[in-house]
Scaffold this active site. Structure first.
Site, short mmCIF file in Angstrom:
data_model
loop_
_atom_site.label_atom_id
_atom_site.label_comp_id
_atom_site.label_asym_id
_atom_site.label_seq_id
_atom_site.Cartn_x
_atom_site.Cartn_y
_atom_site.Cartn_z
N GLY A 196 -8.92 6.83 7.51
CA GLY A 196 -9.37 7.25 8.98
C GLY A 196 -10.81 6.95 9.11
N ASN B 53 -10.28 -0.31 -1.08
CA ASN B 53 -9.25 -0.29 0.13
C ASN B 53 -9.88 -0.04 1.35
OD1 ASN B 53 -7.26 -0.57 -1.93
ND2 ASN B 53 -5.86 0.93 -1.01
N VAL B 54 -9.68 -0.93 2.43
CA VAL B 54 -9.97 -0.83 3.89
C VAL B 54 -8.97 -1.21 4.70
CG1 VAL B 54 -11.79 -1.73 5.65
CG2 VAL B 54 -12.31 -1.77 3.19
N SER C 162 -13.21 2.95 5.17
CA SER C 162 -13.64 2.66 6.50
C SER C 162 -14.69 3.71 6.78
CB SER C 162 -12.86 2.66 7.55
OG SER C 162 -11.79 1.81 7.53
N HIS D 296 -9.88 4.79 -2.10
CA HIS D 296 -9.08 4.40 -0.80
C HIS D 296 -10.18 5.06 0.24
CE1 HIS D 296 -4.77 3.57 -1.75
NE2 HIS D 296 -5.43 3.49 -3.09
N ASP E 202 0.90 -1.34 0.16
CA ASP E 202 -0.02 0.06 0.14
C ASP E 202 0.96 1.34 0.03
OD1 ASP E 202 -2.47 1.47 -0.19
OD2 ASP E 202 -3.13 0.73 1.97
#
Ligand code: 13P
Length: 281
Positions: free
Chosen positions: A180, A229-230, A210, A207, A82
């Site tokens: 974040g 992406n997590v 979350s 990206h 990453d």
């Protein structure tokens, strides 16, 4: 099944109008849960490492662990480095077995980003390694990044130039996400995503996974996102499960009981999250 090329997984996702999901991992349990969770969900998965984490899990050991578990997995597994903006570290990861890397020049001015990313692509090509670039910038909630500010979003014309001049296999783009846990619910600019998707052929990457609501993700996957992406929410769950497991009285009788309960909780999370991917295998 052996490790799959990330580029092949993303091309298959592009054809199926959906997204492969990629998780950042940090130790054996998190890697294990990514792959076991993918087997439960019958979905492909990509396991990623942040370069800063190599101080606790070396590139070589991480790559070997993913490859070893992928060998006996019943679903396709990809391996990816990453965010990295330092060429020597990217070369180190390739030398130590990573088959896909991110060259993150998104904080650089456009021309510098293109030159840096192209230099990574030129080297990676020799070793048949895939490169993900980033155009526009996805910042950090913790750094106070204003993810609602459209001035930071990817411009379709720049995305087309970036893809053409660098030769990246995939491209991270900015349209309202941030790394974040979000302070306010994100509102992805799906129109901008569609414009970017029209301007370029390479698979697009989202990206800051979350905390993005599922209904927005479903639309983003249909409109051109092929890698999602997590990280943060998976790491926070890991911390919570470790805290619970290692304060349990049970450990005094069986010192290994914690490992089982941590893996179970992480695996359940991954299997559920992967249901967002429409590519059942
Ligand atoms: P989150 O940590 O916000 O889930 O983002 C992960 C990510 O985009 C890694 O590249």
């Amino acid at each position: 099944m052996a490790l799959e090329k990330v580029r092949d997984l993303l091309c298959a996702a592009q054809k199926a109008n959906t997204s492969v999901i990629a998780f950042d991992a940090c130790d054996y349990n998190t890697i294990y849960a990514c792959i076991k969770g993918a087997e439960v969900a019958r979905r492909p998965v990509i396991v990623m490492l942040y370069p800063t984490m190599r101080s606790v899990f070396s590139f070589g050991a991480f790559a070997a662990t993913v490859k070893d578990l992928a060998k006996s997995a019943s679903v396709p597994v990809g391996l990816h480095l990453d965010h990295c903006s330092e060429l020597p570290i990217i070369i180190e990861a390739i030398r130590d077995g990573f088959t896909s890397v991110m060259a993150d020049g998104s904080a650089m001015p456009l021309e510098e980003n293109i030159a840096f990313t192209k230099s990574v692509v030129d080297i990676a090509k020799i070793f048949d390694v895939d490169v993900e670039g980033e155009i526009g910038h996805v910042g950090q909630v913790a750094g106070g990044f204003d993810y609602q500010n459209a001035d930071t979003f990817t411009r379709p014309d720049e995305a087309a130039v970036f893809a053409g001049r660098t030769g990246v296999a995939s491209m991270a783009v900015a349209f309202g996400s941030c790394h974040g846990m979000y302070k306010a619910e994100p509102n992805l600019d799906l129109e901008r995503l569609q414009e970017i998707d029209k301007a370029v052929d390479v698979p697009l990457v989202l990206h800051g996974g979350s905390g993005i609501p599922a209904d927005q993700l479903e639309k983003a996957f249909q409109m051109g996102i092929n890698k999602f992406n997590v990280g943060t929410e998976f790491f926070l769950l890991n911390t919570k499960l470790c805290k619970e497991a290692y304060t349990s009285e049970e450990l005094l009788k069986n010192p290994f009981a914690g490992i089982t309960s941590i893996r179970k909780g992480l695996t359940e999370y991954i299997a559920k999250k992967l249901e967002l991917c429409e590519m059942k295998v």
